[in-house]
Design a protein around this motif. Structure first.
Motif, PDB file in Angstrom:
ATOM      1  N   THR A 130      -3.835 -30.539  82.644  1.00  0.00           N
ATOM      2  CA  THR A 130      -2.307 -29.387  82.177  1.00  0.00           C
ATOM      3  C   THR A 130      -1.278 -29.408  82.402  1.00  0.00           C
ATOM      4  N   LEU A 131      -0.109 -28.931  81.561  1.00  0.00           N
ATOM      5  CA  LEU A 131       0.541 -29.071  81.376  1.00  0.00           C
ATOM      6  C   LEU A 131       1.212 -26.888  81.679  1.00  0.00           C
ATOM      7  N   TYR A 132       1.515 -26.439  82.686  1.00  0.00           N
ATOM      8  CA  TYR A 132       2.125 -25.004  82.531  1.00  0.00           C
ATOM      9  C   TYR A 132       2.777 -24.770  82.345  1.00  0.00           C
ATOM     10  N   ASN A 133       2.897 -23.831  81.423  1.00  0.00           N
ATOM     11  CA  ASN A 133       5.040 -23.123  81.409  1.00  0.00           C
ATOM     12  C   ASN A 133       4.966 -21.962  82.599  1.00  0.00           C
ATOM     13  N   ALA A 134       6.278 -21.993  82.940  1.00  0.00           N
ATOM     14  CA  ALA A 134       6.484 -21.137  83.707  1.00  0.00           C
ATOM     15  C   ALA A 134       6.756 -19.385  82.543  1.00  0.00           C
ATOM     16  N   ALA A 135       6.833 -19.506  82.093  1.00  0.00           N
ATOM     17  CA  ALA A 135       6.471 -18.356  81.407  1.00  0.00           C
ATOM     18  C   ALA A 135       4.811 -17.387  81.627  1.00  0.00           C
ATOM     19  N   ALA A 136       4.084 -18.138  82.022  1.00  0.00           N
ATOM     20  CA  ALA A 136       2.757 -17.821  82.062  1.00  0.00           C
ATOM     21  C   ALA A 136       2.083 -17.395  83.702  1.00  0.00           C
ATOM     22  N   PRO A 137       2.155 -16.484  83.385  1.00  0.00           N
ATOM     23  CA  PRO A 137       1.664 -15.625  84.772  1.00  0.00           C
ATOM     24  C   PRO A 137       1.019 -17.084  86.110  1.00  0.00           C
ATOM     25  N   LEU A 138       1.066 -16.625  87.163  1.00  0.00           N
ATOM     26  CA  LEU A 138       0.477 -17.365  88.075  1.00  0.00           C
ATOM     27  C   LEU A 138      -1.134 -17.421  87.667  1.00  0.00           C
ATOM     28  N   ASP A 139      -1.110 -16.003  87.821  1.00  0.00           N
ATOM     29  CA  ASP A 139      -2.511 -15.485  88.243  1.00  0.00           C
ATOM     30  C   ASP A 139      -3.857 -15.964  86.960  1.00  0.00           C
ATOM     31  N   THR A 140      -2.930 -15.641  86.264  1.00  0.00           N
ATOM     32  CA  THR A 140      -3.902 -16.173  85.041  1.00  0.00           C
ATOM     33  C   THR A 140      -4.261 -18.116  84.550  1.00  0.00           C
ATOM     34  N   GLN A 141      -3.431 -18.998  85.062  1.00  0.00           N
ATOM     35  CA  GLN A 141      -3.179 -20.211  85.441  1.00  0.00           C
ATOM     36  C   GLN A 141      -4.310 -20.161  86.174  1.00  0.00           C
ATOM     37  N   LEU A 142      -4.692 -19.727  87.404  1.00  0.00           N
ATOM     38  CA  LEU A 142      -4.728 -19.806  88.465  1.00  0.00           C
ATOM     39  C   LEU A 142      -7.042 -19.262  87.808  1.00  0.00           C
ATOM     40  N   ALA A 143      -6.723 -18.659  87.216  1.00  0.00           N
ATOM     41  CA  ALA A 143      -8.135 -17.564  86.915  1.00  0.00           C
ATOM     42  C   ALA A 143      -8.573 -19.031  85.925  1.00  0.00           C
ATOM     43  N   MET A 144      -8.019 -19.375  85.378  1.00  0.00           N
ATOM     44  CA  MET A 144      -8.983 -20.613  83.835  1.00  0.00           C
ATOM     45  C   MET A 144      -9.849 -21.717  84.310  1.00  0.00           C
ATOM     46  N   GLY A 145      -9.161 -21.736  85.916  1.00  0.00           N
ATOM     47  CA  GLY A 145     -10.149 -23.346  85.773  1.00  0.00           C
ATOM     48  C   GLY A 145     -10.204 -24.443  85.727  1.00  0.00           C
ATOM     49  N   HIS A 146     -11.189 -25.445  86.157  1.00  0.00           N
ATOM     50  CA  HIS A 146     -10.584 -26.592  85.165  1.00  0.00           C
ATOM     51  C   HIS A 146     -12.137 -27.054  84.094  1.00  0.00           C
ATOM     52  N   ARG A 147     -13.246 -26.540  84.450  1.00  0.00           N
ATOM     53  CA  ARG A 147     -14.822 -27.327  83.511  1.00  0.00           C
ATOM     54  C   ARG A 147     -15.321 -25.831  83.123  1.00  0.00           C
ATOM     55  N   PHE A 148     -16.113 -26.296  82.161  1.00  0.00           N
ATOM     56  CA  PHE A 148     -16.857 -24.782  81.095  1.00  0.00           C
ATOM     57  C   PHE A 148     -18.251 -25.119  81.078  1.00  0.00           C
ATOM     58  N   PRO A 149     -18.727 -24.833  80.646  1.00  0.00           N
ATOM     59  CA  PRO A 149     -19.920 -24.585  80.095  1.00  0.00           C
ATOM     60  C   PRO A 149     -19.731 -25.256  78.470  1.00  0.00           C
ATOM     61  N   ILE A 150     -20.805 -26.013  78.271  1.00  0.00           N
ATOM     62  CA  ILE A 150     -19.770 -26.856  77.135  1.00  0.00           C
ATOM     63  C   ILE A 150     -20.149 -25.739  75.463  1.00  0.00           C
ATOM     64  N   GLY A 151     -21.459 -25.277  76.111  1.00  0.00           N
ATOM     65  CA  GLY A 151     -21.182 -24.340  75.211  1.00  0.00           C
ATOM     66  C   GLY A 151     -21.018 -22.995  74.944  1.00  0.00           C
ATOM     67  N   ARG A 152     -20.469 -22.566  76.587  1.00  0.00           N
ATOM     68  CA  ARG A 152     -19.751 -21.258  75.931  1.00  0.00           C
ATOM     69  C   ARG A 152     -18.095 -21.127  76.124  1.00  0.00           C
ATOM     70  N   ALA A 153     -17.490 -22.018  75.798  1.00  0.00           N
ATOM     71  CA  ALA A 153     -15.573 -22.743  75.744  1.00  0.00           C
ATOM     72  C   ALA A 153     -15.842 -22.553  74.866  1.00  0.00           C
ATOM     73  N   ALA A 154     -14.972 -22.813  74.279  1.00  0.00           N
ATOM     74  CA  ALA A 154     -14.299 -22.966  72.349  1.00  0.00           C
ATOM     75  C   ALA A 154     -13.729 -24.318  73.108  1.00  0.00           C
ATOM     76  N   ALA A 155     -13.603 -24.941  73.302  1.00  0.00           N
ATOM     77  CA  ALA A 155     -13.113 -26.459  73.660  1.00  0.00           C
ATOM     78  C   ALA A 155     -14.655 -27.072  73.794  1.00  0.00           C
ATOM     79  N   GLY A 156     -15.411 -26.479  73.959  1.00  0.00           N
ATOM     80  CA  GLY A 156     -17.017 -27.474  74.179  1.00  0.00           C
ATOM     81  C   GLY A 156     -17.488 -27.544  72.697  1.00  0.00           C
ATOM     82  N   ARG A 157     -17.309 -26.202  71.907  1.00  0.00           N
ATOM     83  CA  ARG A 157     -17.737 -25.828  70.473  1.00  0.00           C
ATOM     84  C   ARG A 157     -17.152 -26.908  69.483  1.00  0.00           C
ATOM     85  N   ALA A 158     -15.900 -27.349  69.961  1.00  0.00           N
ATOM     86  CA  ALA A 158     -15.119 -28.083  68.853  1.00  0.00           C
ATOM     87  C   ALA A 158     -15.751 -29.424  69.517  1.00  0.00           C
ATOM     88  N   LEU A 159     -16.490 -29.626  70.750  1.00  0.00           N
ATOM     89  CA  LEU A 159     -17.098 -30.545  70.703  1.00  0.00           C
ATOM     90  C   LEU A 159     -17.999 -30.487  70.174  1.00  0.00           C
TER      91      LEU A 159
END
Length: 254
Positions: A130-159
């Motif tokens: 993950t590459l973070y942009n300085a304009a992105a608020p830090l709290d939102t970046q920390l809230a995202m996390g690094h893992r998601f259930p495959i059926g609940r995340a857009a990235a999972g559904r794209a697979l």
């Protein structure tokens, strides 16, 4: 034929160490949480006797695969060593990194977004870069996390949209597979582009599937952050840039 099949299954079962399977199950359960997990919680979640769980945890602790923290256990430093070793062998990560940097500079610069590369691990998708942009608020970046259930995340559904139905069912079940069928069709019609609104609060994401030379989905490129709502269409500038970047990564894969 049935006898040989049953015999082969028995041989396969004998070649598996239950103690190792249980240790992996303990580590996976600990990894599911963003906080230390107690022995009692592990016992309940895994359906094992408390004494067995305690012995497994003590063994893993001795190998620095887990460590005690605030009344429970979290993964230890040796888990990081193994994880980093695995990341170092992933060709898609090595190939994608310069493209992520370019995406950050050309498309994301000055906006409250970040760029990520994700892969599937069992029934989850996990960010491996993950590459973070300085304009992105830090709290939102920390809230995202690094893992998601495959059926609940857009990235999972794209697979999932490009997997055989039987594999999708194995990962998310019949009911969820049926619920997502229309969305899978939309993702394919959009050329492997998926969207998610309100990931965390006002955060949204755009995802593009990365395919290998055989057309198999191997990873997902993602732009996520705030103020993305007006861009959640396949013909938006960020979506088109993401698709082009994903295609470039695919062509560069060995």
């Amino acid at each position: 034929m049935k006898a040989r099949s049953a015999s082969g299954q028995r041989v396969a079962e004998k070649s598996v160490l239950q103690s190792v399977q249980r240790a992996v199950a303990v580590m996976r359960e600990i990894a599911r949480h963003r906080r230390p997990v107690s022995i009692a919680e592990l016992t309940t979640a895994l359906g094992l006797e408390r004494t067995i769980v305690h012995r497994i945890v003590r063994t893993l602790e001795g190998e620095q695969l887990v460590e005690a923290a605030r009344g429970g256990y979290r993964l230890g430093p040796m888990a990081l060593l193994f994880g980093n070793s695995y990341l170092d062998t992933l060709s898609v990560r090595r190939v994608a990194l310069p493209y992520l940097v370019d995406l950050l500079e050309r498309v994301i610069h000055g906006r409250p977004w970040s760029a990520s590369l994700l892969i599937r691990i069992n029934d989850e998708v996990s960010s491996i870069e993950t590459l973070y942009n300085a304009a992105a608020p830090l709290d939102t970046q920390l809230a995202m996390g690094h893992r998601f259930p495959i059926g609940r995340a857009a990235a999972g559904r794209a697979l999932l949209a490009y997997m055989p139905r039987e594999q999708v069912v194995q990962l998310v079940g019949d009911e969820v597979a049926d619920e997502l069928a229309d969305e899978f069709e939309q993702i394919r019609e959009a050329g492997g582009i998926a969207f998610q609104r309100g990931v965390y609060g006002d955060m949204s994401s755009i995802c593009a599937t990365i395919f290998d030379g055989s057309g198999t989905p191997v990873a997902v490129l993602l732009i996520g952050g705030l103020e993305l709502e007006t861009h959640l269409t396949p013909d938006s500038a960020p979506a088109r840039a993401l698709r082009r970047t994903a295609d470039a990564i695919a062509r560069a894969l060995p």
